[in-house]
Design an enzyme around this catalytic site. Structure first.
Site, PDB file in Angstrom:
ATOM      1  N   HIS A 121       0.842  -1.205   0.000  1.00 15.77           N
ATOM      2  CA  HIS A 121       0.000   0.000   0.000  1.00 15.77           C
ATOM      3  C   HIS A 121       0.878   1.257   0.000  1.00 15.77           C
ATOM      4  O   HIS A 121       0.617   2.206  -0.736  1.00 15.77           O
ATOM      5  CB  HIS A 121      -0.875   0.055   1.260  1.00 15.77           C
ATOM      6  N   SER A 147      -2.981  -7.776   3.059  1.00 20.30           N
ATOM      7  CA  SER A 147      -3.321  -7.557   4.472  1.00 20.30           C
ATOM      8  C   SER A 147      -3.772  -8.866   5.115  1.00 20.30           C
ATOM      9  O   SER A 147      -3.425  -9.152   6.267  1.00 20.30           O
ATOM     10  CB  SER A 147      -4.436  -6.514   4.605  1.00 20.30           C
ATOM     11  N   LYS A 158     -17.869  -5.820   7.401  1.00 16.57           N
ATOM     12  CA  LYS A 158     -16.673  -6.605   7.745  1.00 16.57           C
ATOM     13  C   LYS A 158     -16.265  -6.294   9.173  1.00 16.57           C
ATOM     14  O   LYS A 158     -16.462  -5.180   9.641  1.00 16.57           O
ATOM     15  CB  LYS A 158     -15.502  -6.192   6.835  1.00 16.57           C
ATOM     16  N   ARG A 172      -1.875  -6.369  -8.223  1.00 16.04           N
ATOM     17  CA  ARG A 172      -0.767  -7.269  -7.932  1.00 16.04           C
ATOM     18  C   ARG A 172      -0.631  -8.345  -8.991  1.00 16.04           C
ATOM     19  O   ARG A 172       0.441  -8.587  -9.506  1.00 16.04           O
ATOM     20  CB  ARG A 172      -0.965  -7.943  -6.560  1.00 16.04           C
TER      21      ARG A 172
END
Ligand code: ADP
Length: 161
Positions: A17, A129, A41, A90
């Site tokens: 990040h 993460s 979440k 990614r």
């Protein structure tokens, strides 16, 4: 003045990040990191904790701001004058998901919100993460994944180290 928003959960912030933030800050005059307060979440870090971590990690970057937001990104962008959302890519697996979000945001915003992708540096392309949380929960080494002060906070959450 060219400004953009980099939205995400950042639970927790990783070097991947941070690399995107640094590079976006070189491209735009102003970058706002938009930390998503997502009630569906249960994050490891509260919204306040995530905002504070990002503020600390970006304190040497004068054109980077950190804000929290909830609800739809397109609404936040419209109300605050953002026309570009920055996202990191990614791998090919990110692409499908990110393409769908980008096109949805374009549609929802009536064409007002574009998405700009920055490809992950190869050094960070494996970093996520969720991976960091899994490693840390077993007491593994996350020093190559997150800044030192973040690693400490993550281990505290899992009562390890
Ligand atoms: P989400 O918004 O899906 O919860 P994150 O907070 O994990 O995602 O990440 C926000 C953005 O940063 C996403 O665009 C994600 O693809 C990107 N990102 C996450 N990890 C990396 C990394 N290691 N390198 C580059 N970009 C990344």
């Amino acid at each position: 003045m060219k400004k953009a928003i980099y939205p995400g959960s950042f639970d927790p912030l990783t070097f991947g990040h941070l690399d995107i933030i640094r590079r976006a800050a070189d491209i735009f005059d102003d970058i706002t990191v938009g930390v998503l307060d997502n009630h569906t979440k249960t994050p490891l870090f509260s919204i306040e904790e995530r905002v504070n971590i990002l503020k600390e990690a970006t304190k040497d970057m004068p054109n980077v701001k950190v804000e929290s937001f909830s609800g739809l990104l397109v609404e936040y962008a419209k109300n605050n004058g953002y026309h570009v959302s920055v996202r990191g890519l990614r791998a090919i697996t990110d692409f499908e998901y990110e393409l769908q979000i980008a096109q949805t945001n374009k549609m929802l915003s009536g064409g007002e919100l574009d998405t700009m992708f920055l490809t992950s540096d190869v050094e960070f392309s494996y970093l996520s993460s969720s991976g960091v949380k899994e490693i840390a929960s077993f007491g593994g080494d996350i020093s190559h994944c997150v800044p030192e002060f973040v690693a400490k906070l993550v281990y505290e959450k899992y009562n390890v180290k």
